[in-house]
Design an enzyme around this catalytic site. Structure first.
Site, PDB file in Angstrom:
ATOM      1  N   LYS A 102       0.814  -1.088  -0.073  1.00 26.42           N
ATOM      2  CA  LYS A 102       0.257  -0.027  -0.096  1.00 26.42           C
ATOM      3  C   LYS A 102       0.858   1.162   0.072  1.00 26.42           C
ATOM      4  O   LYS A 102       1.769   1.257   0.767  1.00 26.42           O
ATOM      5  CB  LYS A 102      -1.092   0.077   1.437  1.00 26.42           C
ATOM      6  CG  LYS A 102      -2.071   0.803   1.042  1.00 26.42           C
ATOM      7  CD  LYS A 102      -3.121   0.160   0.262  1.00 26.42           C
ATOM      8  CE  LYS A 102      -4.377   0.903   0.112  1.00 26.42           C
ATOM      9  NZ  LYS A 102      -5.211  -0.181  -0.398  1.00 26.42           N
ATOM     10  N   ASP A 142      -7.060   3.969  -4.897  1.00 28.01           N
ATOM     11  CA  ASP A 142      -7.471   3.940  -3.582  1.00 28.01           C
ATOM     12  C   ASP A 142      -8.366   5.078  -3.114  1.00 28.01           C
ATOM     13  O   ASP A 142      -8.495   5.949  -4.366  1.00 28.01           O
ATOM     14  CB  ASP A 142      -6.569   3.442  -2.471  1.00 28.01           C
ATOM     15  CG  ASP A 142      -7.102   3.107  -1.368  1.00 28.01           C
ATOM     16  OD1 ASP A 142      -7.685   1.806  -1.273  1.00 28.01           O
ATOM     17  OD2 ASP A 142      -6.926   3.777  -0.277  1.00 28.01           O
TER      18      ASP A 142
HETATM   19  P1  NAD Z   1     -13.298   7.363  -3.139  1.00 27.30           P
HETATM   20  O1  NAD Z   1     -12.255   8.607  -2.973  1.00 27.30           O
HETATM   21  O2  NAD Z   1     -13.933   7.216  -4.470  1.00 27.30           O
HETATM   22  O3  NAD Z   1     -14.831   7.772  -2.308  1.00 27.30           O
HETATM   23  C1  NAD Z   1     -14.504   7.692  -0.944  1.00 27.30           C
HETATM   24  C2  NAD Z   1     -15.768   8.390  -0.582  1.00 27.30           C
HETATM   25  O4  NAD Z   1     -16.094   8.381   1.243  1.00 27.30           O
HETATM   26  C3  NAD Z   1     -16.459   9.846  -1.060  1.00 27.30           C
HETATM   27  O5  NAD Z   1     -17.696   9.888  -1.049  1.00 27.30           O
HETATM   28  C4  NAD Z   1     -15.972  10.644   0.391  1.00 27.30           C
HETATM   29  O6  NAD Z   1     -16.560  11.737   0.592  1.00 27.30           O
HETATM   30  C5  NAD Z   1     -16.232   9.641   1.624  1.00 27.30           C
HETATM   31  N1  NAD Z   1     -15.610   9.898   2.576  1.00 27.30           N
HETATM   32  C6  NAD Z   1     -14.235  10.192   2.831  1.00 27.30           C
HETATM   33  N2  NAD Z   1     -14.006  10.439   4.208  1.00 27.30           N
HETATM   34  C7  NAD Z   1     -15.496  10.275   4.595  1.00 27.30           C
HETATM   35  C8  NAD Z   1     -15.512  10.381   6.275  1.00 27.30           C
HETATM   36  N3  NAD Z   1     -14.627  10.512   7.368  1.00 27.30           N
HETATM   37  N4  NAD Z   1     -16.803   9.713   6.616  1.00 27.30           N
HETATM   38  C9  NAD Z   1     -17.833   9.438   5.732  1.00 27.30           C
HETATM   39  N5  NAD Z   1     -17.451   9.444   4.178  1.00 27.30           N
HETATM   40  C10 NAD Z   1     -16.113   9.896   3.982  1.00 27.30           C
HETATM   41  O7  NAD Z   1     -12.644   6.093  -2.349  1.00 27.30           O
HETATM   42  P2  NAD Z   1     -13.122   4.576  -2.885  1.00 27.30           P
HETATM   43  O8  NAD Z   1     -12.099   4.083  -3.815  1.00 27.30           O
HETATM   44  O9  NAD Z   1     -14.446   4.485  -3.024  1.00 27.30           O
HETATM   45  O10 NAD Z   1     -12.567   4.014  -1.465  1.00 27.30           O
HETATM   46  C11 NAD Z   1     -13.260   4.089  -0.313  1.00 27.30           C
HETATM   47  C12 NAD Z   1     -12.913   2.513   0.599  1.00 27.30           C
HETATM   48  O11 NAD Z   1     -12.919   1.440  -0.106  1.00 27.30           O
HETATM   49  C13 NAD Z   1     -11.500   2.987   1.158  1.00 27.30           C
HETATM   50  O12 NAD Z   1     -11.287   2.434   2.599  1.00 27.30           O
HETATM   51  C14 NAD Z   1     -10.668   2.232   0.294  1.00 27.30           C
HETATM   52  O13 NAD Z   1      -9.308   1.722   0.726  1.00 27.30           O
HETATM   53  C15 NAD Z   1     -11.573   0.965  -0.050  1.00 27.30           C
HETATM   54  N6  NAD Z   1     -11.439   0.160  -1.298  1.00 27.30           N
HETATM   55  C16 NAD Z   1     -11.083   0.820  -2.463  1.00 27.30           C
HETATM   56  C17 NAD Z   1     -10.877  -0.042  -3.789  1.00 27.30           C
HETATM   57  C18 NAD Z   1     -10.696   0.781  -5.060  1.00 27.30           C
HETATM   58  O14 NAD Z   1     -10.361   0.162  -6.035  1.00 27.30           O
HETATM   59  N7  NAD Z   1     -10.995   1.918  -5.222  1.00 27.30           N
HETATM   60  C19 NAD Z   1     -11.056  -1.351  -3.556  1.00 27.30           C
HETATM   61  C20 NAD Z   1     -11.150  -1.878  -2.211  1.00 27.30           C
HETATM   62  C21 NAD Z   1     -11.319  -1.294  -1.142  1.00 27.30           C
END
Ligand code: NAD
Length: 432
Positions: A102, A142
């Protein structure tokens, strides 16, 4: 409880259920390598800001390190270590030939213009160019990064190396070698696993009420697919707060984070239900709760107040180990991140294969193969859970740890490094 304490607690618990030798276990408590850099980034006003950047490589016994790149103000080396550890379990669980890594930059992405984000990403690529590689370490998007960021990262890497190296970065836009279906894959696997878990626990998903925290790549996709399956998504949120309608929201009408950042915060409550805080959303009386934003949101402080019948983790690390224990005692099943959101790394693997063979797959092939990997992982975890009478997380970590430990033992890595494999070759003067 920090993310790293949670990750280590989970490893300790998994080790109680798996026959793994002490040397391998103590190695897995620490990352294999940590790379740090102070990255100077030119702001649009001509000023230069130096940002803290890190890349943690946890384990590569099963294949090249693999894991996302995060832009967030809370990024630390310890948090990246926890996230890299979870990537090691995730790749093992869905059985793709990668290890875990990461990376992150401590920055608020919404405070960067597009040009600043591009300069930061290119500077990050230059700093870590010798640590990345399609057979060494393969980054992906991410929190705070997206397909466009991955295109810049791949482009800068190739400019420095001087040739095309498709497969060094996944999660790229399809026009530069990305895979169809990559962006929606983590949300899609959340829904596939939620479907199985609902059936297992006697909940009819087509009639279930759901609350989703986070409306980004993972949360918005999951909310919309759950809606498509007939579930009532009664609450969604982003960083600024959420919206709640007990009769169900039209989640297709709310733009996702990438389409319009803060769209949930800014959406008109009169059209979309009542305003609700992120804290209150987690305590709604719903059938399924999907935390899909940031880590450490379900803690010892609020786990007693969670009213959901089932939790399916879309985010990485949303539940601390202390909260896990409370929820387990209360009989609230928690389907862990390493299983539920693993669709992202599965399609990243497909992208890597497509890049290396230079043959794009159809959407049909991607989705069919994705479902196959995710459902095979679900079956392995369900069998382990039933055999060991343990939580979903303990079962998932035990399956993953046994696969990783077997790879270490088979490679003979249980011996000290001096008699094991050499460290990667570097030319004199290269940054270690
Ligand atoms: P993103 O940046 O596309 O979206 C994040 C969302 O969460 C946004 O709507 C943002 O406003 C909101 N957010 C941020 N801080 C917040 C808080 N404190 N409280 C509530 N909402 C909040 O991110 P993503 O890619 O959807 O990632 C979200 C989660 O999923 C992370 O934990 C990431 O590690 C995990 N994840 C992402 C992927 C990927 O491929 N994108 C894959 C597996 C897991």
């Amino acid at each position: 409880m920090s993310a790293l304490e949670t990750a280590r607690d989970q490893l300790r618990r998994a080790a109680e259920r798996v026959d793994v030798d002490e040397a391998t276990l103590s190695r897995l408590f620490e990352p294999e390598r940590v790379h740090r850099a102070a990255v100077p980034v030119e702001r649009d006003d001509g000023g230069v800001e130096t940002l803290t950047a890190v890349r943690v490589q946890h384990d590569d016994a099963r294949g090249p390190y693999k894991g996302g790149l995060r832009y967030h103000p809370d990024v630390t080396e310890a948090e990246c270590t926890a996230l890299a550890t979870w990537m090691t379990w995730k790749t093992a669980l869905v059985d793709v030939p990668f290890g875990g890594a990461k990376g992150g930059v401590r920055v608020a992405p919404e405070e960067l213009s597009d040009a600043e984000r591009e300069r930061l990403t290119r500077a990050y690529a230059r700093e870590f160019v010798r640590d990345f590689g399609r057979d060494r370490d393969v980054p992906a998007p991410d929190l705070g990064t997206d397909a466009e960021t991955m295109a810049w990262l791949a482009d800068e890497y190739e400019r420095v190396r001087g040739d095309h190296r498709p497969g060094v970065v996944t999660g790229k836009p399809p026009v530069v070698g990305g895979s169809v279906g990559r962006e929606s894959a983590p949300g899609r696997s959340v829904v596939a696993v939620a479907d199985e878990a609902c059936e297992y626990h006697g909940i009819d998903l087509a009639d279930a009420t759901v609350a989703v925290q986070g409306f980004g790549s993972v949360g918005a996709t999951a909310a919309r697919l759950l809606d498509d399956r007939g579930a009532d998504v009664v609450a969604v949120s982003d960083a600024g707060g959420g919206v709640h309608d007990p009769d169900g929201l039209d989640v297709h009408a709310v733009p996702a984070h990438a389409e319009t950042p803060n769209a949930v915060t800014d959406c008109d409550a009169a059209d979309g239900g009542d305003r609700i805080s992120n804290a209150a959303l987690l305590e709604l009386d719903v059938d399924v709760l999907v935390p899909a934003a940031v880590g450490d949101v379900l803690t010892a402080d609020n786990a007693e107040d969670v009213q959901a019948s089932l939790i399916v983790e879309g985010a990485n690390g949303p539940t601390t180990a202390a909260a896990d224990r409370v929820l387990e005692e209360r009989g609230v099943p928690v389907v862990p991140d390493v299983l539920a959101n693993a669709g992202g790394v599965v399609v990243s693997y497909f992208e890597w294969v497509q890049n290396r063979t230079r043959r794009p797959w159809t959407r049909e092939t991607v989705l069919e193969q994705l479902d196959g990997h995710v459902l095979a992982a679900w079956d392995a975890v369900r069998e382990r859970r039933e055999a060991a009478d343990c939580s979903w997380r303990d079962a998932a970590c035990a399956v993953a740890l046994s696969r990783v430990a077997r790879a270490h033992e088979t490679r003979g890595r249980t011996r000290p490094r001096a008699t094991g494999r050499p460290t990667p070759e570097r030319t004199p003067g290269e940054r270690p």
